[in-house]
Design a protein around this motif. Structure first.
Motif, PDB file in Angstrom:
ATOM      1  N   VAL A  78       0.829  -1.206   0.000  1.00 52.66           N
ATOM      2  CA  VAL A  78       0.000   0.000   0.000  1.00 52.66           C
ATOM      3  C   VAL A  78       0.864   1.256   0.000  1.00 52.66           C
ATOM      4  CG1 VAL A  78      -1.602   1.357   1.412  1.00 52.66           C
ATOM      5  CG2 VAL A  78      -2.034  -1.080   1.041  1.00 52.66           C
ATOM      6  N   SER A  79       1.877   1.282   0.842  1.00 53.44           N
ATOM      7  CA  SER A  79       2.728   2.482   0.924  1.00 53.44           C
ATOM      8  C   SER A  79       3.452   2.737  -0.389  1.00 53.44           C
ATOM      9  CB  SER A  79       3.732   2.346   2.068  1.00 53.44           C
ATOM     10  OG  SER A  79       4.561   1.223   1.877  1.00 53.44           O
ATOM     11  N   GLY A  80       3.827   1.674  -1.092  1.00 53.45           N
ATOM     12  CA  GLY A  80       4.481   1.839  -2.386  1.00 53.45           C
ATOM     13  C   GLY A  80       3.551   2.437  -3.420  1.00 53.45           C
ATOM     14  N   ILE A  81       2.279   2.015  -3.406  1.00 51.27           N
ATOM     15  CA  ILE A  81       1.285   2.586  -4.327  1.00 51.27           C
ATOM     16  C   ILE A  81       1.113   4.077  -4.031  1.00 51.27           C
ATOM     17  CG2 ILE A  81      -1.109   2.523  -5.095  1.00 51.27           C
ATOM     18  CD1 ILE A  81       0.401   0.025  -5.900  1.00 51.27           C
ATOM     19  N   ILE A  82       1.006   4.422  -2.759  1.00 51.54           N
ATOM     20  CA  ILE A  82       0.840   5.830  -2.367  1.00 51.54           C
ATOM     21  C   ILE A  82       2.027   6.656  -2.842  1.00 51.54           C
ATOM     22  CG2 ILE A  82       0.725   7.403  -0.393  1.00 51.54           C
ATOM     23  CD1 ILE A  82      -0.734   5.096   1.105  1.00 51.54           C
ATOM     24  N   ASP A  83       3.237   6.149  -2.616  1.00 54.91           N
ATOM     25  CA  ASP A  83       4.445   6.890  -3.011  1.00 54.91           C
ATOM     26  C   ASP A  83       4.489   7.126  -4.513  1.00 54.91           C
ATOM     27  OD1 ASP A  83       5.222   6.954  -0.375  1.00 54.91           O
ATOM     28  OD2 ASP A  83       6.646   5.288  -0.545  1.00 54.91           O
ATOM     29  N   LYS A  84       4.128   6.108  -5.297  1.00 58.40           N
ATOM     30  CA  LYS A  84       4.162   6.252  -6.758  1.00 58.40           C
ATOM     31  C   LYS A  84       3.136   7.287  -7.230  1.00 58.40           C
ATOM     32  CE  LYS A  84       4.609   2.662  -9.494  1.00 58.40           C
ATOM     33  NZ  LYS A  84       5.920   2.867 -10.142  1.00 58.40           N
ATOM     34  N   LEU A  85       1.942   7.262  -6.632  1.00 56.05           N
ATOM     35  CA  LEU A  85       0.914   8.219  -7.039  1.00 56.05           C
ATOM     36  C   LEU A  85       1.312   9.640  -6.677  1.00 56.05           C
ATOM     37  CD1 LEU A  85      -2.330   6.251  -6.068  1.00 56.05           C
ATOM     38  CD2 LEU A  85      -1.506   6.758  -8.371  1.00 56.05           C
ATOM     39  N   LYS A  86       1.841   9.835  -5.480  1.00 52.71           N
ATOM     40  CA  LYS A  86       2.241  11.186  -5.063  1.00 52.71           C
ATOM     41  C   LYS A  86       3.402  11.704  -5.910  1.00 52.71           C
ATOM     42  CE  LYS A  86       0.648  11.686  -0.320  1.00 52.71           C
ATOM     43  NZ  LYS A  86       1.017  11.968   1.081  1.00 52.71           N
ATOM     44  N   ALA A  87       4.344  10.823  -6.222  1.00 53.49           N
ATOM     45  CA  ALA A  87       5.473  11.251  -7.056  1.00 53.49           C
ATOM     46  C   ALA A  87       5.008  11.606  -8.457  1.00 53.49           C
ATOM     47  CB  ALA A  87       6.524  10.140  -7.106  1.00 53.49           C
ATOM     48  N   ARG A  88       4.013  10.892  -8.957  1.00 58.33           N
ATOM     49  CA  ARG A  88       3.525  11.121 -10.312  1.00 58.33           C
ATOM     50  C   ARG A  88       2.851  12.483 -10.450  1.00 58.33           C
ATOM     51  NH1 ARG A  88       4.307  10.218 -15.629  1.00 58.33           N
ATOM     52  NH2 ARG A  88       2.343  10.214 -16.788  1.00 58.33           N
ATOM     53  N   GLU A 133      -7.671  -2.012   1.401  1.00 62.90           N
ATOM     54  CA  GLU A 133      -6.501  -1.529   0.652  1.00 62.90           C
ATOM     55  C   GLU A 133      -6.802  -0.209  -0.045  1.00 62.90           C
ATOM     56  OE1 GLU A 133      -4.474  -5.893  -0.375  1.00 62.90           O
ATOM     57  OE2 GLU A 133      -5.931  -4.977  -1.749  1.00 62.90           O
ATOM     58  N   LEU A 134      -7.955  -0.119  -0.687  1.00 66.67           N
ATOM     59  CA  LEU A 134      -8.315   1.120  -1.381  1.00 66.67           C
ATOM     60  C   LEU A 134      -8.444   2.280  -0.404  1.00 66.67           C
ATOM     61  CD1 LEU A 134      -9.154   2.726  -3.873  1.00 66.67           C
ATOM     62  CD2 LEU A 134     -11.503   1.905  -3.532  1.00 66.67           C
ATOM     63  N   LEU A 135      -9.120   2.066   0.712  1.00 69.16           N
ATOM     64  CA  LEU A 135      -9.295   3.141   1.690  1.00 69.16           C
ATOM     65  C   LEU A 135      -7.949   3.589   2.258  1.00 69.16           C
ATOM     66  CD1 LEU A 135     -12.452   1.859   3.604  1.00 69.16           C
ATOM     67  CD2 LEU A 135     -12.345   3.607   1.816  1.00 69.16           C
ATOM     68  N   SER A 136      -7.050   2.648   2.478  1.00 70.35           N
ATOM     69  CA  SER A 136      -5.726   3.007   2.996  1.00 70.35           C
ATOM     70  C   SER A 136      -4.946   3.838   1.979  1.00 70.35           C
ATOM     71  CB  SER A 136      -4.940   1.740   3.348  1.00 70.35           C
ATOM     72  OG  SER A 136      -5.547   1.046   4.415  1.00 70.35           O
ATOM     73  N   ILE A 137      -5.063   3.488   0.707  1.00 71.13           N
ATOM     74  CA  ILE A 137      -4.380   4.263  -0.336  1.00 71.13           C
ATOM     75  C   ILE A 137      -4.965   5.668  -0.410  1.00 71.13           C
ATOM     76  CG2 ILE A 137      -3.990   4.440  -2.827  1.00 71.13           C
ATOM     77  CD1 ILE A 137      -3.954   1.315  -2.849  1.00 71.13           C
ATOM     78  N   LEU A 138      -6.286   5.775  -0.382  1.00 66.96           N
ATOM     79  CA  LEU A 138      -6.913   7.102  -0.427  1.00 66.96           C
ATOM     80  C   LEU A 138      -6.479   7.956   0.765  1.00 66.96           C
ATOM     81  CD1 LEU A 138     -10.543   6.201  -1.587  1.00 66.96           C
ATOM     82  CD2 LEU A 138      -8.789   7.397  -2.911  1.00 66.96           C
TER      83      LEU A 138
END
Length: 388
Positions: free
Chosen positions: A285-295, A330-335
């Motif tokens: 989850v943290s990796g998905i968040i990092d990629k989205l924020k960096a993008r 997982e989705l709620l944690s990413i949001l």
């Protein structure tokens, strides 16, 4: 001859049949209960109106029991707001199962357990309903179901009316932001056509199992230009109209494409980077968040959540379900992890309640997703680039 134990009930004294219970209850104690009074305390506090005390299941079904405001009124004298929920009952742009026109009412139904006074988050200990923003439900935009083009024009106008009013808390942000309750995914195009008036082109974070950047010539356009505008082509069209930036991202992709090479190249041309559903198994989850924020960086961001980003086990009530998706947690944690982004608009789409189960799995999930999108907006106010 009747024995004493077979006397008809109407011959027995009232005191031997039932207690004399008064309804509605008299606060703080039931009347005339004698020694049993302590067991029959009214749930309504003394001095309160028992018919108005518990409002969760009464009156209009608004999102999270928020106040309803006639945001689409032609009058200027409308209650002010900072964040507005707007329904988009539209599903004639879908290529699979219809039914998302009932999504707005379904999502509201799934949110009815929420209320501002009892929404303290167990993770943050914050209550975004009670923050700086006045949050309302504007009801549904009036959309025709007989002509897609006209319906989207109606929706675009509704967005512009809702967002053109002066916000309630102008010292924080003077332009209201909108969370759309869809409706099939075509409705996002109307929202993006509206947001550019205030925020300019935006980065789109697109949670979905499908890329939705198909060239209209590939998906529908071979029939007619009219058919080429649908829930699988709206991001392609948004790119062509200059509504989105080349710093956009898909998240949760797992559905196949139509053309082996062209569709991927066209998706990149439209400004998107792909994060697949299975990437979460590699980077978490943290990796998905990092990629989205960096993008997306520090750009203004529009977040669109197609409920089919969730696995059908967690969201069966959708038009084009794809197995192998994310869990609701997982989705709620990413949001939640996207806190700090400049979220200027958002939506939850493709909820088709007719395919849900008696446990309301999908509409409950969609309601919570909308709540999390709202929280992102409260946590990070955004000043507009301009007012039209």
């Amino acid at each position: 001859m009747l024995s004493s134990w077979t006397l008809p009930l109407f011959l027995l004294p009232a005191s031997s049949i039932a207690r004399d219970v008064v309804f509605p209850p008299v606060s703080p104690l039931q009347a005339n209960l004698g020694g049993h009074a302590s067991r029959y305390r009214s749930p309504v506090a003394s001095g309160k109106d028992p018919l108005a005390e518990f409002e969760k299941y009464s009156g209009l079904t608004t999102f999270a029991n928020l106040p309803w405001v006639h945001c689409l009124s032609p009058d200027d004298d409308v209650d002010k707001y900072d964040i507005a929920f707007l329904g988009a009952p539209f599903d004639t742009g879908t290529t699979a199962r219809p039914g998302a026109r009932f999504g707005p009412s379904g999502i509201r139904w799934g949110s009815r357990r929420m209320q501002a006074a009892a929404a303290w988050d167990p993770y943050t200990h914050e209550n975004t309903f009670l923050g700086w923003a006045r949050i309302v439900d504007c009801g549904d935009a009036p959309l025709t179901f007989l002509d897609n083009t006209v319906a989207l024009q109606q929706l675009e106008k509704a967005h512009k009316v809702v967002s053109s009013r002066t916000a309630n808390t102008t010292e924080v942000a003077d332009v209201p932001r909108i969370i759309t309750l869809g409706g099939d995914h075509t409705t996002t195009l109307a929202a993006l056509r509206s947001t550019i008036d205030h925020w300019g082109p935006v980065s789109v974070i697109h949670f979905d199992s499908h890329i939705d950047t198909w060239d209209p010539k590939v998906l529908g356009g071979g029939i007619s230009d009219y058919a080429g505008l649908n829930h699988g082509t709206f991001l392609h069209i948004a790119h062509e109209e200059g509504l989105i930036l080349n710093s956009s991202a898909h998240a949760g992709i797992r559905a196949p494409v139509i053309n082996k090479s062209y569709d991927w190249k066209n998706d990149k041309r439209c400004g998107f980077e792909i994060i697949t559903a299975r990437d979460i198994d590699k980077i978490g989850v943290s990796g998905i968040i990092d990629k989205l924020k960096a993008r997306v960086g520090d750009t203004n961001v529009y977040i669109s959540v197609d409920i089919d980003v969730l696995d059908p086990a967690y969201a069966p009530a959708t038009g084009t379900a794809e197995v192998g998706g994310w869990t609701t947690r997982e989705l709620l944690s990413i949001l939640d992890g996207l806190e700090g982004l400049n979220v200027i608009g958002a939506d939850v789409v493709e909820v088709a309640p007719i395919y849900d189960n008696p446990g309301e799995t999908t509409v409950l999930a969609a309601g919570e997703v909308a709540h999390r999108l709202m929280s992102l907006m409260v946590e990070t106010p955004v000043k507009p680039l301009r007012r039209p």
